[in-house]
Design an enzyme around this catalytic site. Structure first.
Site, PDB file in Angstrom:
ATOM      1  N   ASP A 182       2.656   2.479   2.323  1.00  9.22           N
ATOM      2  CA  ASP A 182       3.968   2.230   2.924  1.00  9.22           C
ATOM      3  C   ASP A 182       4.994   1.830   1.842  1.00  9.22           C
ATOM      4  O   ASP A 182       6.100   2.389   1.760  1.00  9.22           O
ATOM      5  CB  ASP A 182       3.793   1.088   3.950  1.00  9.22           C
ATOM      6  CG  ASP A 182       4.932   0.985   4.935  1.00  9.22           C
ATOM      7  OD1 ASP A 182       5.800   1.860   4.946  1.00  9.22           O
ATOM      8  OD2 ASP A 182       4.939  -0.006   5.702  1.00  9.22           O
TER       9      ASP A 182
ATOM     10  N   GLY B   6       0.810  -1.220   0.000  1.00 12.62           N
ATOM     11  CA  GLY B   6       0.000   0.000   0.000  1.00 12.62           C
ATOM     12  C   GLY B   6       0.839   1.264   0.000  1.00 12.62           C
ATOM     13  O   GLY B   6       1.884   1.360  -0.652  1.00 12.62           O
TER      14      GLY B   6
HETATM   15  P1  ADP Z   1      -3.376   0.318   6.097  1.00 11.73           P
HETATM   16  O1  ADP Z   1      -2.505  -0.877   6.315  1.00 11.73           O
HETATM   17  O2  ADP Z   1      -3.249   1.344   7.217  1.00 11.73           O
HETATM   18  O3  ADP Z   1      -4.781  -0.048   5.779  1.00 11.73           O
HETATM   19  P2  ADP Z   1      -2.785   0.866   3.250  1.00 11.73           P
HETATM   20  O4  ADP Z   1      -1.537   1.395   2.691  1.00 11.73           O
HETATM   21  O5  ADP Z   1      -3.153  -0.533   2.892  1.00 11.73           O
HETATM   22  O6  ADP Z   1      -2.687   1.072   4.841  1.00 11.73           O
HETATM   23  O7  ADP Z   1      -3.985   1.814   2.856  1.00 11.73           O
HETATM   24  C1  ADP Z   1      -4.238   3.074   3.430  1.00 11.73           C
HETATM   25  C2  ADP Z   1      -4.871   3.992   2.399  1.00 11.73           C
HETATM   26  O8  ADP Z   1      -3.845   4.537   1.563  1.00 11.73           O
HETATM   27  C3  ADP Z   1      -5.869   3.303   1.466  1.00 11.73           C
HETATM   28  O9  ADP Z   1      -6.991   4.160   1.284  1.00 11.73           O
HETATM   29  C4  ADP Z   1      -5.074   3.158   0.159  1.00 11.73           C
HETATM   30  O10 ADP Z   1      -5.911   3.146  -0.980  1.00 11.73           O
HETATM   31  C5  ADP Z   1      -4.254   4.421   0.191  1.00 11.73           C
HETATM   32  N1  ADP Z   1      -3.025   4.445  -0.640  1.00 11.73           N
HETATM   33  C6  ADP Z   1      -2.324   3.428  -1.171  1.00 11.73           C
HETATM   34  N2  ADP Z   1      -1.260   3.889  -1.865  1.00 11.73           N
HETATM   35  C7  ADP Z   1      -1.301   5.253  -1.757  1.00 11.73           C
HETATM   36  C8  ADP Z   1      -0.498   6.315  -2.269  1.00 11.73           C
HETATM   37  N3  ADP Z   1       0.587   6.090  -3.028  1.00 11.73           N
HETATM   38  N4  ADP Z   1      -0.861   7.595  -1.971  1.00 11.73           N
HETATM   39  C9  ADP Z   1      -1.932   7.852  -1.183  1.00 11.73           C
HETATM   40  N5  ADP Z   1      -2.738   6.904  -0.676  1.00 11.73           N
HETATM   41  C10 ADP Z   1      -2.422   5.613  -0.962  1.00 11.73           C
END
Ligand code: ADP
Length: 176
Positions: A34, A32
């Protein structure tokens, strides 16, 4: 005064003072947002994070941003949604509060948040975005004249998330 903005797209592209990372307890990278932040920041971010010794759920830690256009990354760990019986709402609010606290200590003026816990951690989006706005507003209000944050950008990575951020902001404004 703090202005709330909504941006649809990649949080890594934002040249704000700090972007927030929805990380996991190890702080050693994941999928995601991260994964996207670590890819864009380069391997020096992972090296730096090894010395941070992980992060508790609901807490946050600051790092440099290395190759990202932002100046800092604030890593926070949201709760995994387990039906609402595991203190998830308080932990999610705590993520936003701790990020604001760290940002204030650093004198940060502009801060961007992804929708913490709304990806693989599966928090229901409508509730999560309302908790986010409430926690951010409360943190800024309680900072009083120590507040340094002039602008908070709420980042949506999909049209659906965009609609949730818009609804949560409208809802919070209608409360006052
Ligand atoms: P968590 O483990 O806290 O759920 P995720 O990374 O899986 O974290 O998702 C958190 C949010 O960030 C989701 O809404 C996802 O769609 C979004 N997301 C993923 N990649 C990006 C990015 N490059 N920029 C902004 N938001 C993102």
């Amino acid at each position: 005064m703090t202005i709330f903005k909504i941006f649809k797209g990649d949080i890594c592209s934002l040249a704000v003072d700090a972007i927030v990372n929805a990380a996991n307890n190890s702080l050693l990278g994941g999928g995601g947002v991260d994964g996207a932040i670590h890819r864009a920041a380069g391997p020096a971010l992972l090296d730096y994070c090894r010395d941070l010794d992980g992060c508790e759920t609901g807490d946050a830690k600051l790092s440099p941003s290395f190759l990202l256009p932002a100046n800092y990354v604030i890593h926070t760990v949201g709760p995994i949604w387990r039906g609402g019986y595991e203190n998830e709402a308080a932990l999610l609010a705590s993520c936003y509060q701790r990020c604001v606290e760290l940002a204030r200590q650093q004198g940060i003026q502009s801060l961007a948040f992804p929708a913490i816990s709304c990806g693989v951690y599966a928090y229901p989006h409508e509730v999560a975005t309302r908790i986010a706005i409430d926690a951010l507003s409360a943190s800024i209000a309680s900072s009083g004249n120590r507040n340094t944050i002039e602008e908070i950008t709420l980042v949506a990575y999909s049209d659906q998330m965009l609609a949730h951020w818009q609804a949560a902001l409208t809802f919070s404004r209608s409360e006052y």
